[in-house]
Write a protein that holds these residues in place. Structure first.
Motif, PDB file in Angstrom:
ATOM      1  N   UNK A 176     -14.270  -1.278 -55.483  1.00  0.00           N
ATOM      2  CA  UNK A 176     -14.463  -0.889 -54.457  1.00  0.00           C
ATOM      3  C   UNK A 176     -14.229   0.663 -53.474  1.00  0.00           C
ATOM      4  N   UNK A 177     -15.123   1.017 -52.832  1.00  0.00           N
ATOM      5  CA  UNK A 177     -15.051   1.942 -52.671  1.00  0.00           C
ATOM      6  C   UNK A 177     -15.194   2.598 -51.114  1.00  0.00           C
ATOM      7  N   UNK A 178     -14.609   3.080 -50.003  1.00  0.00           N
ATOM      8  CA  UNK A 178     -14.874   4.117 -48.953  1.00  0.00           C
ATOM      9  C   UNK A 178     -15.094   5.830 -49.308  1.00  0.00           C
ATOM     10  N   UNK A 179     -15.369   6.409 -47.724  1.00  0.00           N
ATOM     11  CA  UNK A 179     -15.074   7.197 -47.613  1.00  0.00           C
ATOM     12  C   UNK A 179     -16.364   7.720 -46.275  1.00  0.00           C
ATOM     13  N   UNK A 180     -15.536   8.770 -45.845  1.00  0.00           N
ATOM     14  CA  UNK A 180     -15.909   9.397 -44.503  1.00  0.00           C
ATOM     15  C   UNK A 180     -16.198  10.751 -43.762  1.00  0.00           C
ATOM     16  N   UNK A 181     -17.085  10.753 -43.881  1.00  0.00           N
ATOM     17  CA  UNK A 181     -17.484  12.316 -43.148  1.00  0.00           C
ATOM     18  C   UNK A 181     -17.593  12.231 -41.525  1.00  0.00           C
ATOM     19  N   UNK A 182     -17.048  12.714 -40.615  1.00  0.00           N
ATOM     20  CA  UNK A 182     -17.514  13.018 -39.827  1.00  0.00           C
ATOM     21  C   UNK A 182     -16.562  14.384 -39.449  1.00  0.00           C
ATOM     22  N   UNK A 183     -18.007  15.052 -38.277  1.00  0.00           N
ATOM     23  CA  UNK A 183     -17.424  16.168 -38.154  1.00  0.00           C
ATOM     24  C   UNK A 183     -18.166  16.681 -36.439  1.00  0.00           C
ATOM     25  N   UNK A 184     -17.554  16.899 -35.505  1.00  0.00           N
ATOM     26  CA  UNK A 184     -18.114  17.313 -34.138  1.00  0.00           C
ATOM     27  C   UNK A 184     -19.221  18.403 -33.931  1.00  0.00           C
ATOM     28  N   UNK A 185     -20.055  18.149 -34.387  1.00  0.00           N
ATOM     29  CA  UNK A 185     -21.225  17.919 -34.267  1.00  0.00           C
ATOM     30  C   UNK A 185     -22.416  18.566 -33.731  1.00  0.00           C
ATOM     31  N   UNK A 186     -22.257  17.644 -32.579  1.00  0.00           N
ATOM     32  CA  UNK A 186     -23.527  16.750 -32.186  1.00  0.00           C
ATOM     33  C   UNK A 186     -24.073  17.642 -31.171  1.00  0.00           C
ATOM     34  N   UNK A 187     -23.748  18.964 -30.846  1.00  0.00           N
ATOM     35  CA  UNK A 187     -24.541  19.952 -29.455  1.00  0.00           C
ATOM     36  C   UNK A 187     -25.080  20.603 -30.738  1.00  0.00           C
ATOM     37  N   UNK A 188     -24.939  20.615 -31.789  1.00  0.00           N
ATOM     38  CA  UNK A 188     -25.895  22.130 -32.626  1.00  0.00           C
ATOM     39  C   UNK A 188     -27.385  20.998 -32.450  1.00  0.00           C
ATOM     40  N   UNK A 189     -27.517  21.984 -31.963  1.00  0.00           N
ATOM     41  CA  UNK A 189     -29.968  21.336 -31.816  1.00  0.00           C
ATOM     42  C   UNK A 189     -30.661  21.001 -33.206  1.00  0.00           C
ATOM     43  N   UNK A 190     -30.410  21.713 -33.924  1.00  0.00           N
ATOM     44  CA  UNK A 190     -30.910  20.972 -35.019  1.00  0.00           C
ATOM     45  C   UNK A 190     -30.408  19.739 -35.757  1.00  0.00           C
ATOM     46  N   UNK A 249     -12.571  12.262 -44.075  1.00  0.00           N
ATOM     47  CA  UNK A 249     -13.108  13.765 -44.804  1.00  0.00           C
ATOM     48  C   UNK A 249     -12.980  12.518 -46.162  1.00  0.00           C
ATOM     49  N   UNK A 250     -11.833  11.920 -46.625  1.00  0.00           N
ATOM     50  CA  UNK A 250     -11.343  11.181 -47.741  1.00  0.00           C
ATOM     51  C   UNK A 250     -12.165   9.400 -48.201  1.00  0.00           C
ATOM     52  N   UNK A 251     -12.485   9.974 -49.681  1.00  0.00           N
ATOM     53  CA  UNK A 251     -12.843   9.035 -50.338  1.00  0.00           C
ATOM     54  C   UNK A 251     -11.859   8.526 -51.485  1.00  0.00           C
ATOM     55  N   UNK A 252     -12.105   7.061 -51.266  1.00  0.00           N
ATOM     56  CA  UNK A 252     -10.992   6.038 -51.558  1.00  0.00           C
ATOM     57  C   UNK A 252     -11.915   5.421 -52.735  1.00  0.00           C
ATOM     58  N   UNK A 253     -11.202   5.102 -53.760  1.00  0.00           N
ATOM     59  CA  UNK A 253     -11.764   4.237 -54.555  1.00  0.00           C
ATOM     60  C   UNK A 253     -10.719   3.321 -55.653  1.00  0.00           C
ATOM     61  N   UNK A 254     -11.312   2.109 -55.410  1.00  0.00           N
ATOM     62  CA  UNK A 254      -9.711   1.162 -55.302  1.00  0.00           C
ATOM     63  C   UNK A 254     -10.545   0.026 -56.879  1.00  0.00           C
ATOM     64  N   UNK A 255      -9.136   0.406 -57.447  1.00  0.00           N
ATOM     65  CA  UNK A 255      -9.389  -0.080 -58.283  1.00  0.00           C
ATOM     66  C   UNK A 255      -8.973  -1.572 -59.304  1.00  0.00           C
ATOM     67  N   UNK A 256      -8.601  -1.870 -59.805  1.00  0.00           N
ATOM     68  CA  UNK A 256      -7.428  -3.502 -60.128  1.00  0.00           C
ATOM     69  C   UNK A 256      -6.692  -3.597 -60.573  1.00  0.00           C
ATOM     70  N   UNK A 257      -5.992  -2.420 -60.827  1.00  0.00           N
ATOM     71  CA  UNK A 257      -4.005  -1.685 -61.251  1.00  0.00           C
ATOM     72  C   UNK A 257      -4.192  -0.291 -60.424  1.00  0.00           C
ATOM     73  N   UNK A 258      -5.095  -0.547 -59.412  1.00  0.00           N
ATOM     74  CA  UNK A 258      -4.232   0.964 -58.753  1.00  0.00           C
ATOM     75  C   UNK A 258      -6.051   1.664 -57.401  1.00  0.00           C
ATOM     76  N   UNK A 259      -5.111   2.753 -57.370  1.00  0.00           N
ATOM     77  CA  UNK A 259      -6.330   3.046 -56.504  1.00  0.00           C
ATOM     78  C   UNK A 259      -6.012   4.900 -56.460  1.00  0.00           C
ATOM     79  N   UNK A 260      -7.422   6.092 -56.042  1.00  0.00           N
ATOM     80  CA  UNK A 260      -7.232   7.141 -56.346  1.00  0.00           C
ATOM     81  C   UNK A 260      -8.034   7.606 -54.980  1.00  0.00           C
ATOM     82  N   UNK A 261      -7.097   8.276 -53.975  1.00  0.00           N
ATOM     83  CA  UNK A 261      -7.481   8.887 -53.285  1.00  0.00           C
ATOM     84  C   UNK A 261      -7.990  10.634 -53.125  1.00  0.00           C
ATOM     85  N   UNK A 262      -9.522  10.887 -53.148  1.00  0.00           N
ATOM     86  CA  UNK A 262      -9.749  12.021 -53.247  1.00  0.00           C
ATOM     87  C   UNK A 262      -9.685  12.803 -51.933  1.00  0.00           C
ATOM     88  N   UNK A 263      -9.015  14.088 -51.183  1.00  0.00           N
ATOM     89  CA  UNK A 263      -8.981  14.686 -49.850  1.00  0.00           C
ATOM     90  C   UNK A 263     -11.009  15.830 -50.186  1.00  0.00           C
TER      91      UNK A 263
END
Length: 323
Positions: A145-159, A231-245
């Motif tokens: 399993x992995x999760x990834x979240x990438x969110x920014x306060x950029x809704x005011x940029x017209x493009x 902004x983290x990506x987390x990879x979940x394994x059968x023996x542990x997990x890793x967090x990518x900042x």
């Protein structure tokens, strides 16, 4: 390698600042639809040539590689202009507005025997190899399993909110979460489920995506223009997990065992901005006579464009220029 940039916005500025610090490439041209803007940009970064049209730049025989830094809606048109005039292309992400455009761009590059590659900068970073090395060591077991979240306060940029410019969270920031999942689990997706919240203009303001893969693997991805995430990506394994900042510019990798104890930690190497790796890779690919970079294969670009097309279909989002 002599390089030009089409588009004189924010990303172009970061690229220019990076390239002027790289000894093995030379940024010699900037093209904008406004000659004044091009001249101001050129003066800021000591670039010797400024062009008031893109057509002028692609006719310049001195320029070998062109970086496309325009809105998503313009990538296909700009890339075809470069390729038809014999220029290699490094194209800002998302590579195109849809799969059909991406396929057209890649087909033309292959016909012309020219490089075209997507400037998905994380794909070219040394930390990618570190992530793969940690996974292949088996220290976290089998990643499921992995999760990834990438969110920014950029809704005011017209493009980013204009449908005419292929705006929305998906093509601007969601594409990073999809590439992160692709790097870990590959591109054989067996099921796509999603939810969306739209802007008043009709593009996606935030989305949640669940992808399933063979062997019971799953990726849960979130992106938004309206909030700030870890902004983290987390990879979940059968023996542990890793967090990518920071999946938008890998900073650290922390590995935890089955008892959730930190057992390994890795820091990114020193870099100019992180954008230098894709430029170096493009120059090397051109030197080798390749039409794609191994770090960002055409197949991966096309597979991710297909997923984004399917997501927009689920959400009922179509850009005005699409038939």
């Amino acid at each position: 390698m002599k390089i030009g940039i089409i588009g004189a916005g924010g990303i172009a500025s970061i690229l220019a600042d990076t390239m002027v610090k790289m000894p093995d490439v030379e940024l010699i041209g900037i093209a904008s639809r406004s000659i004044e803007k091009a001249q101001e940009f050129a003066a800021r970064f000591s670039i010797k040539k400024a062009y008031g049209t893109y057509e002028e730049m692609v006719k310049d025989p001195e320029i070998e590689l062109i970086y496309i830094a325009t809105p998503h809606s313009e990538h296909c048109k700009n890339a075809k202009l470069c390729l038809e005039n014999g220029k290699h292309v490094l194209c800002e992400k998302s590579f195109a507005a849809n799969y059909m455009q991406a396929k057209e761009m890649i087909t033309l590059a292959e016909e012309k025997n020219l490089l075209i590659t997507e400037a998905m900068w994380i794909r070219y970073m040394p930390m990618v190899e570190t992530i793969k090395k940690v996974l292949s060591s088996g220290v976290i077991g089998e990643p499921m399993t992995l999760t990834a979240n990438l969110c920014y306060l950029i809704s005011k940029k017209p493009r980013l909110i204009e449908p005419e410019l292929a705006g929305g969270a998906l093509l601007d920031v969601g594409v990073y979460t999809l590439n992160f999942a692709s790097l870990i689990f590959g591109d054989e997706v067996t099921d796509i489920q999603s939810s969306v919240i739209k802007t008043e203009t009709g593009v996606d303001a935030q989305n949640s995506i669940t992808l399933c893969y063979p062997g019971g693997k799953m990726a849960v991805l979130n992106s938004s223009l309206r909030v700030l995430s870890d902004r983290q990506g987390i990879i979940y394994g059968t023996k542990g997990f890793m967090v990518i900042e920071n999946i938008n510019n890998f900073e650290t990798i922390k590995v935890y065992d089955v008892d959730r104890k930190l057992i390994e930690s890795y820091e990114k190497p020193e870099q100019i901005s992180g954008y230098e790796y894709q430029i170096t890779a493009s120059a090397q690919a051109i030197k080798n006579g390749w039409t794609e970079c191994p770090q960002m294969p055409h197949k991966a670009t096309l597979d991710i464009m297909k997923i984004m097309d399917e997501l927009r279909k689920q959400w009922g989002i179509q850009y005005p220029f699409e038939s």
